[in-house]
Design an enzyme around this catalytic site. Sequence first.
Site, PDB file in Angstrom:
ATOM      1  N   SER A  45       0.803  -1.219   0.000  1.00  0.00           N
ATOM      2  CA  SER A  45       0.000   0.000   0.000  1.00  0.00           C
ATOM      3  C   SER A  45       0.837   1.270   0.000  1.00  0.00           C
ATOM      4  O   SER A  45       2.035   1.246   0.273  1.00  0.00           O
ATOM      5  CB  SER A  45      -0.872   0.011   1.252  1.00  0.00           C
ATOM      6  OG  SER A  45      -0.044   0.151   2.387  1.00  0.00           O
ATOM      7  N   ASP A 150       2.207 -10.333  11.849  1.00  0.00           N
ATOM      8  CA  ASP A 150       3.256  -9.390  11.423  1.00  0.00           C
ATOM      9  C   ASP A 150       3.564  -8.374  12.528  1.00  0.00           C
ATOM     10  O   ASP A 150       3.701  -7.180  12.270  1.00  0.00           O
ATOM     11  CB  ASP A 150       2.830  -8.682  10.135  1.00  0.00           C
ATOM     12  CG  ASP A 150       4.014  -8.042   9.398  1.00  0.00           C
ATOM     13  OD1 ASP A 150       5.174  -8.351   9.755  1.00  0.00           O
ATOM     14  OD2 ASP A 150       3.781  -7.230   8.490  1.00  0.00           O
TER      15      ASP A 150
HETATM   16  P1  ATP Z   1       3.898  -3.471   5.226  1.00  0.00           P
HETATM   17  O1  ATP Z   1       4.628  -3.596   3.932  1.00  0.00           O
HETATM   18  O2  ATP Z   1       4.810  -2.971   6.338  1.00  0.00           O
HETATM   19  O3  ATP Z   1       3.132  -4.684   5.607  1.00  0.00           O
HETATM   20  P2  ATP Z   1       1.385  -2.151   4.515  1.00  0.00           P
HETATM   21  O4  ATP Z   1       1.387  -1.870   3.059  1.00  0.00           O
HETATM   22  O5  ATP Z   1       0.591  -3.312   4.963  1.00  0.00           O
HETATM   23  O6  ATP Z   1       2.858  -2.237   5.079  1.00  0.00           O
HETATM   24  P3  ATP Z   1       0.710  -0.440   6.783  1.00  0.00           P
HETATM   25  O7  ATP Z   1       1.741  -1.146   7.593  1.00  0.00           O
HETATM   26  O8  ATP Z   1      -0.703  -0.584   7.201  1.00  0.00           O
HETATM   27  O9  ATP Z   1       0.862  -0.818   5.230  1.00  0.00           O
HETATM   28  O10 ATP Z   1       1.080   1.114   6.740  1.00  0.00           O
HETATM   29  C1  ATP Z   1       2.338   1.590   6.251  1.00  0.00           C
HETATM   30  C2  ATP Z   1       2.872   2.729   7.117  1.00  0.00           C
HETATM   31  O11 ATP Z   1       1.949   3.836   7.145  1.00  0.00           O
HETATM   32  C3  ATP Z   1       3.062   2.364   8.586  1.00  0.00           C
HETATM   33  O12 ATP Z   1       4.293   1.757   8.843  1.00  0.00           O
HETATM   34  C4  ATP Z   1       2.925   3.732   9.279  1.00  0.00           C
HETATM   35  O13 ATP Z   1       4.126   4.450   9.226  1.00  0.00           O
HETATM   36  C5  ATP Z   1       1.895   4.452   8.430  1.00  0.00           C
HETATM   37  N1  ATP Z   1       0.534   4.294   9.035  1.00  0.00           N
HETATM   38  C6  ATP Z   1      -0.360   3.338   8.721  1.00  0.00           C
HETATM   39  N2  ATP Z   1      -1.493   3.460   9.449  1.00  0.00           N
HETATM   40  C7  ATP Z   1      -1.335   4.521  10.250  1.00  0.00           C
HETATM   41  C8  ATP Z   1      -2.164   5.182  11.239  1.00  0.00           C
HETATM   42  N3  ATP Z   1      -3.386   4.740  11.529  1.00  0.00           N
HETATM   43  N4  ATP Z   1      -1.677   6.275  11.846  1.00  0.00           N
HETATM   44  C9  ATP Z   1      -0.438   6.715  11.555  1.00  0.00           C
HETATM   45  N5  ATP Z   1       0.388   6.161  10.651  1.00  0.00           N
HETATM   46  C10 ATP Z   1      -0.037   5.075   9.993  1.00  0.00           C
END
Ligand code: ATP
Length: 332
Positions: A45, A150
């Site tokens: 994402s 995770d």
């Molecule tokens: P990963 O590759 O680490 O699994 P992902 O694509 O699943 O990531 P998330 O981990 O949900 O995505 O979000 C990525 C980043 O965005 C987080 O590490 C954080 O820095 C920021 N973030 C996500 N949600 C929030 C929130 N609710 N409040 C503040 N920052 C957030």
Amino acid sequence: SVSRVYSEINNDRPTEYSDYENFEIDWGHQSNYMVTQKIGKGKYSDVFLGKCLINNKKCVVKVLRPITNNKIKREIKILQNLFGGPNIIKLFDIVQDKTSQIPSLIFNYIENVYFRELYPKLTDFEIRYYLYQILKALNYAHSNGIIHRDIKPHNIMINPKTKEIAVIDWGLAEFYLPNERYNVRVSSRFYKAPELLVGYKMYNYSMDIFSLGCTFAGMIFNKDILFRGKNNHDQLIQIAKVLGTDSLNDYLKKYKITLKTKFKKKIGEYPKKDWSFFVNESNKNFVNKQAFDLLDKMLLYDHQDRITAFEAMEHPYFDSVKEFEKKREYLL
Ligand code: ATP
């Protein structure tokens, strides 16, 4: 093997609870949100800070990359099942871009300080406080039949000013069913539990506890990463250099797990290290017998013997946190 706790949650609930593949997403309106700036980027994402135009409150917009429909549905169903649980990020809305069809998830925003900056500044009490809050979130998820898969510092958002904390990124989370064989290619390398590294598929909630143990050790030892493996094989070797190879061999024997001979040879033989090995000038005020005892119980090879989130919350290490919470409840 079957989890010691919460093993029948998903069997006991109506099928709609865990049957994410057959659930229909209730789409909201994208025009209700505005994105302001990019704040994060993950494998799956792009994450933006945004504003909800209905209540003018800040929010987080997680724009998903093209991934399978079922993976999106699983993340949404799990976030909805856990909505309102202690220290669990809240999914407020799900919207879709009209032209590209790309889905976005809308969450509450936690004004967080990055862990590499925050953890070295935490006090002994704050470490206990935040760890207890994460255990609350995990116990809530586990007692609702869900494994996060995770757990790591990047997925724990902390606002040190308000002491608000939330476990985020439920994109790899899964429903637990007894005797189910799961994909072992989950979780981030430095936080992977031994069962994942030896290819044991019948794992359970306790894999989150090992990952949290690695996170906890990072906090008390003021050490960025406890087990820093160069690859998945090396990751098990790094764990073995600390937890020792005798109990690793007992573990493999108990569950009749066989490693490839070449890998087995490469692991070698190591004695168990005492946690005092990691103590230095910078962390000596954060370590104590109780912290070591809890860490011992979280970082066990044997996933069945590992302390559960609920049991960990009862550990004397958290006595001062419970006192604090009691007083706070009284004052509120
Ligand atoms: P990963 O590759 O680490 O699994 P992902 O694509 O699943 O990531 P998330 O981990 O949900 O995505 O979000 C990525 C980043 O965005 C987080 O590490 C954080 O820095 C920021 N973030 C996500 N949600 C929030 C929130 N609710 N409040 C503040 N920052 C957030």
